[in-house]
Design a protein around this motif. Sequence first.
Motif, PDB file in Angstrom:
ATOM      1  N   ALA A   1      29.472  -2.525 -68.512  1.00 36.64           N
ATOM      2  CA  ALA A   1      30.031  -1.319 -69.139  1.00 36.64           C
ATOM      3  C   ALA A   1      31.326  -1.705 -69.835  1.00 36.64           C
ATOM      4  CB  ALA A   1      30.293  -0.251 -68.086  1.00 36.64           C
ATOM      5  N   ALA A   2      31.536  -1.137 -71.021  1.00 34.53           N
ATOM      6  CA  ALA A   2      32.673  -1.552 -71.848  1.00 34.53           C
ATOM      7  C   ALA A   2      34.010  -1.001 -71.362  1.00 34.53           C
ATOM      8  CB  ALA A   2      32.425  -1.126 -73.294  1.00 34.53           C
ATOM      9  N   ASN A   3      33.996   0.063 -70.587  1.00 32.38           N
ATOM     10  CA  ASN A   3      35.243   0.630 -70.056  1.00 32.38           C
ATOM     11  C   ASN A   3      34.938   1.401 -68.782  1.00 32.38           C
ATOM     12  OD1 ASN A   3      34.581   3.467 -70.761  1.00 32.38           O
ATOM     13  ND2 ASN A   3      34.810   2.747 -72.872  1.00 32.38           N
ATOM     14  N   ARG A   4      35.971   2.034 -68.225  1.00 33.07           N
ATOM     15  CA  ARG A   4      35.830   2.677 -66.905  1.00 33.07           C
ATOM     16  C   ARG A   4      35.712   4.199 -66.980  1.00 33.07           C
ATOM     17  NH1 ARG A   4      36.656  -0.878 -62.777  1.00 33.07           N
ATOM     18  NH2 ARG A   4      36.731  -3.001 -63.593  1.00 33.07           N
ATOM     19  N   ILE A   5      35.330   4.710 -68.140  1.00 31.34           N
ATOM     20  CA  ILE A   5      35.180   6.170 -68.237  1.00 31.34           C
ATOM     21  C   ILE A   5      33.702   6.546 -68.223  1.00 31.34           C
ATOM     22  CG2 ILE A   5      35.620   8.238 -69.630  1.00 31.34           C
ATOM     23  CD1 ILE A   5      38.224   7.020 -70.511  1.00 31.34           C
ATOM     24  N   GLU A   6      33.415   7.551 -67.395  1.00 31.97           N
ATOM     25  CA  GLU A   6      32.039   8.055 -67.271  1.00 31.97           C
ATOM     26  C   GLU A   6      32.027   9.526 -67.637  1.00 31.97           C
ATOM     27  OE1 GLU A   6      28.986  10.087 -64.435  1.00 31.97           O
ATOM     28  OE2 GLU A   6      31.114  10.447 -64.804  1.00 31.97           O
ATOM     29  N   TYR A   7      30.978   9.967 -68.333  1.00 35.13           N
ATOM     30  CA  TYR A   7      30.778  11.405 -68.559  1.00 35.13           C
ATOM     31  C   TYR A   7      29.737  11.891 -67.555  1.00 35.13           C
ATOM     32  CZ  TYR A   7      33.431  11.431 -72.975  1.00 35.13           C
ATOM     33  OH  TYR A   7      34.417  11.354 -73.933  1.00 35.13           O
ATOM     34  N   GLN A   8      30.114  12.951 -66.839  1.00 35.01           N
ATOM     35  CA  GLN A   8      29.273  13.451 -65.750  1.00 35.01           C
ATOM     36  C   GLN A   8      28.031  14.173 -66.266  1.00 35.01           C
ATOM     37  OE1 GLN A   8      29.653  12.564 -62.826  1.00 35.01           O
ATOM     38  NE2 GLN A   8      31.744  12.660 -62.075  1.00 35.01           N
ATOM     39  N   PRO A   9      27.012  14.267 -65.402  1.00 35.72           N
ATOM     40  CA  PRO A   9      25.839  15.066 -65.765  1.00 35.72           C
ATOM     41  C   PRO A   9      26.226  16.537 -65.876  1.00 35.72           C
ATOM     42  CG  PRO A   9      25.761  14.424 -63.440  1.00 35.72           C
ATOM     43  CD  PRO A   9      26.919  13.701 -64.045  1.00 35.72           C
ATOM     44  N   MET A  10      25.877  17.181 -66.982  1.00 35.50           N
ATOM     45  CA  MET A  10      26.233  18.587 -67.222  1.00 35.50           C
ATOM     46  C   MET A  10      25.008  19.276 -67.825  1.00 35.50           C
ATOM     47  SD  MET A  10      29.485  18.622 -66.323  1.00 35.50           S
ATOM     48  CE  MET A  10      30.222  20.113 -66.932  1.00 35.50           C
ATOM     49  N   GLU A  11      24.372  20.117 -67.044  1.00 37.84           N
ATOM     50  CA  GLU A  11      23.185  20.818 -67.540  1.00 37.84           C
ATOM     51  C   GLU A  11      23.540  21.713 -68.716  1.00 37.84           C
ATOM     52  OE1 GLU A  11      20.110  22.760 -65.033  1.00 37.84           O
ATOM     53  OE2 GLU A  11      21.227  21.836 -63.394  1.00 37.84           O
ATOM     54  N   GLY A  12      22.793  21.558 -69.811  1.00 36.09           N
ATOM     55  CA  GLY A  12      23.068  22.351 -71.013  1.00 36.09           C
ATOM     56  C   GLY A  12      22.131  23.533 -71.178  1.00 36.09           C
ATOM     57  N   GLN A  13      21.060  23.573 -70.404  1.00 38.11           N
ATOM     58  CA  GLN A  13      20.079  24.666 -70.446  1.00 38.11           C
ATOM     59  C   GLN A  13      19.599  24.927 -71.868  1.00 38.11           C
ATOM     60  OE1 GLN A  13      21.215  26.834 -66.351  1.00 38.11           O
ATOM     61  NE2 GLN A  13      21.972  27.908 -68.107  1.00 38.11           N
ATOM     62  N   ASP A  14      19.223  23.851 -72.546  1.00 32.91           N
ATOM     63  CA  ASP A  14      18.761  24.043 -73.923  1.00 32.91           C
ATOM     64  C   ASP A  14      17.453  23.320 -74.234  1.00 32.91           C
ATOM     65  OD1 ASP A  14      19.704  21.416 -73.997  1.00 32.91           O
ATOM     66  OD2 ASP A  14      21.471  21.895 -75.195  1.00 32.91           O
ATOM     67  N   SER A  15      16.635  23.069 -73.214  1.00 29.16           N
ATOM     68  CA  SER A  15      15.322  22.478 -73.496  1.00 29.16           C
ATOM     69  C   SER A  15      14.375  23.600 -73.924  1.00 29.16           C
ATOM     70  CB  SER A  15      14.760  21.798 -72.241  1.00 29.16           C
ATOM     71  OG  SER A  15      14.171  22.748 -71.377  1.00 29.16           O
ATOM     72  N   ASP A  16      13.162  23.241 -74.343  1.00 25.43           N
ATOM     73  CA  ASP A  16      12.169  24.307 -74.536  1.00 25.43           C
ATOM     74  C   ASP A  16      11.511  24.592 -73.186  1.00 25.43           C
ATOM     75  OD1 ASP A  16      10.169  22.462 -74.026  1.00 25.43           O
ATOM     76  OD2 ASP A  16       9.507  22.268 -76.094  1.00 25.43           O
ATOM     77  N   LEU A  17      10.553  25.482 -73.170  1.00 18.98           N
ATOM     78  CA  LEU A  17      10.020  25.912 -71.868  1.00 18.98           C
ATOM     79  C   LEU A  17       9.193  24.833 -71.162  1.00 18.98           C
ATOM     80  CD1 LEU A  17       9.219  29.638 -72.690  1.00 18.98           C
ATOM     81  CD2 LEU A  17      11.049  28.769 -71.218  1.00 18.98           C
ATOM     82  N   GLU A  18       8.831  23.798 -71.893  1.00 22.98           N
ATOM     83  CA  GLU A  18       8.123  22.677 -71.236  1.00 22.98           C
ATOM     84  C   GLU A  18       9.106  21.630 -70.701  1.00 22.98           C
ATOM     85  OE1 GLU A  18       6.227  23.961 -74.066  1.00 22.98           O
ATOM     86  OE2 GLU A  18       5.224  24.850 -72.336  1.00 22.98           O
ATOM     87  N   GLY A  19      10.378  21.798 -71.024  1.00 24.64           N
ATOM     88  CA  GLY A  19      11.375  20.826 -70.567  1.00 24.64           C
ATOM     89  C   GLY A  19      11.647  19.721 -71.576  1.00 24.64           C
ATOM     90  N   THR A  20      11.218  19.949 -72.816  1.00 18.50           N
ATOM     91  CA  THR A  20      11.409  18.950 -73.874  1.00 18.50           C
ATOM     92  C   THR A  20      12.765  19.174 -74.547  1.00 18.50           C
ATOM     93  OG1 THR A  20       9.029  19.063 -74.231  1.00 18.50           O
ATOM     94  CG2 THR A  20      10.332  18.001 -75.974  1.00 18.50           C
ATOM     95  N   PRO A  21      13.500  18.098 -74.858  1.00 22.12           N
ATOM     96  CA  PRO A  21      14.792  18.262 -75.553  1.00 22.12           C
ATOM     97  C   PRO A  21      14.598  18.982 -76.887  1.00 22.12           C
ATOM     98  CG  PRO A  21      14.432  15.957 -74.902  1.00 22.12           C
ATOM     99  CD  PRO A  21      13.191  16.699 -74.558  1.00 22.12           C
ATOM    100  N   THR A  22      15.532  19.895 -77.207  1.00 21.87           N
ATOM    101  CA  THR A  22      15.475  20.613 -78.491  1.00 21.87           C
ATOM    102  C   THR A  22      16.525  20.025 -79.437  1.00 21.87           C
ATOM    103  OG1 THR A  22      17.141  22.168 -77.756  1.00 21.87           O
ATOM    104  CG2 THR A  22      14.821  22.788 -77.359  1.00 21.87           C
ATOM    105  N   GLU A  23      16.588  20.619 -80.599  1.00 26.21           N
ATOM    106  CA  GLU A  23      17.580  20.183 -81.595  1.00 26.21           C
ATOM    107  C   GLU A  23      18.997  20.277 -81.006  1.00 26.21           C
ATOM    108  OE1 GLU A  23      18.928  21.815 -85.838  1.00 26.21           O
ATOM    109  OE2 GLU A  23      16.805  22.138 -85.358  1.00 26.21           O
ATOM    110  N   GLN A  24      19.255  21.344 -80.224  1.00 24.62           N
ATOM    111  CA  GLN A  24      20.589  21.515 -79.620  1.00 24.62           C
ATOM    112  C   GLN A  24      20.868  20.415 -78.581  1.00 24.62           C
ATOM    113  OE1 GLN A  24      23.130  23.089 -80.518  1.00 24.62           O
ATOM    114  NE2 GLN A  24      24.445  22.830 -78.715  1.00 24.62           N
TER     115      GLN A  24
END
Length: 438
Positions: A48-71
């Motif tokens: 890893a290039a540095n010591r900063i991590e971005y945490q998992p944050m649910e965005g609730q923006d998939s479609d109803l099948e759970g597929t990633p959307t444009e958002q």
Amino acid sequence: MTNKTYELYGSVLKGTKFAEEHGNEAYIPYSDDCTALKQPIKIGKYTAANRIEYQPMEGQDSDLEGTPTEQTFKRYTELAKGGAALLWFEAVSVCQDGKSNPYQLCITDENVSEFKRLVKTMKDACKEANGFEPIIIIQLNHSGRYSKPNGIPEPITAYFNPDIDDNPKKIATDEFIKSLTPLFVKSALLAAEAGFDGVDIKACHSYLMSELFSAFDRKGIYGGSFENRTRFFSDVTKAVFDALPENIIRAARVNVYDGFGGKYSYGESKDGKMFDLTEANELVDIFEKHGGQLLNVTMGSPYRNPDVSRPYRPGLDKPKSDALYGLYRLWRGAEEIKKAHPGLVIVNTGISCLGENVSFAAMGAAKEGITDFVGFGRMSLAYPCIAKDILNGNFDPKKVCVACGGCSTLKKNVLRSGCIVRNPYYKEIFKDFRKKEK
Ligand SMILES: Cc1cc2nc3c(=O)[nH]c(=O)nc-3n(C[C@H](O)[C@H](O)[C@H](O)COP(=O)(O)O)c2cc1C
């Protein structure tokens, strides 16, 4: 608490009884030297290039099948440009019934190609903006008692909990729990196919796997003894880690302390003040024995004691405890686990409540070596390029998360979730929500 800590984080303490109650006991590191935060670190075969991590944050923006959307693509492209070397992708359900909301992502044979496109988009965006490829970990989960696949609660609990259940909810049978292991394996293999660099088995925040840790009264093979209560975690980590290709990072996000008090709470100390990490350390031993490499340490439940899991200041909700003490507890827990498991790479959490002081605390935490990665959750939603800005000396205190609870309010109300203060897209969603509420 040192004078420096008090002086620096005084704005967080204002109006609280923190100083009186916790006095010299608590300490948040401070530094204005970025050297340690910039140091690369190895995780398995990756660096890893540095010591900063971005945490998992649910965005609730998939479609109803759970597929990633444009958002979803938009959100993650922005995050990936932000300069964190470790990107922890949000909770992805291992099955439709176990989703926390109708718009939770769910990786399947049918949509794996879209996940693959998303991972590539993130890697390209980071490479172009920062000159390195990020390490991307997927988080796999079954929501258990907080399942809401059709927008209304459809709980599947680890046990009847008289502290929060007024009638028995649907309790997961042993057969049901056993049947989930192959779903974790299947999702993990799909994630590897999609190009994720690591797989996290989510065992935190009162979802099914973490709720089992406190199944003291449950009968059968998943309740009672420590071995039984951690059996599901042990079985899933073993099965998934054995099945994954060698290069994939083996990860978990675990609750080391629930903080609910009372009989049905994991990691509680006898005096109820802080935590007792005896069982958590044994749990992490299991993780390590099964090949675990990267551990994200957390506490509490967003549903029951959000002040413990994501310390916040008075805003949309009034916190039950002081934010700074909450942060101290989270960081101290991660530090203790790190000391007991020097072979693991550790991520800590909770920094966002510090607002304009996050950069000093992040530098301090890295410099003092209390964690391997400093995790940024809500802050990454408010200020997606914060990692780059801290590392390059361009940190802008006007862009920070104010820990108001807006992103959580959107999440709770099954809406697309993000920063309602800094991001116009989510500000509009929040305005609409408020209008409809009236
Ligand atoms: C809107 C929202 C979504 C979240 N989604 C997840 C998630 O998908 N997985 C997870 O383990 N934690 C999740 N969390 C918890 C964060 O990862 C993090 O632990 C918490 O916000 C504390 O870190 P912070 O102070 O930097 O925000 C979420 C929190 C919020 C507010």
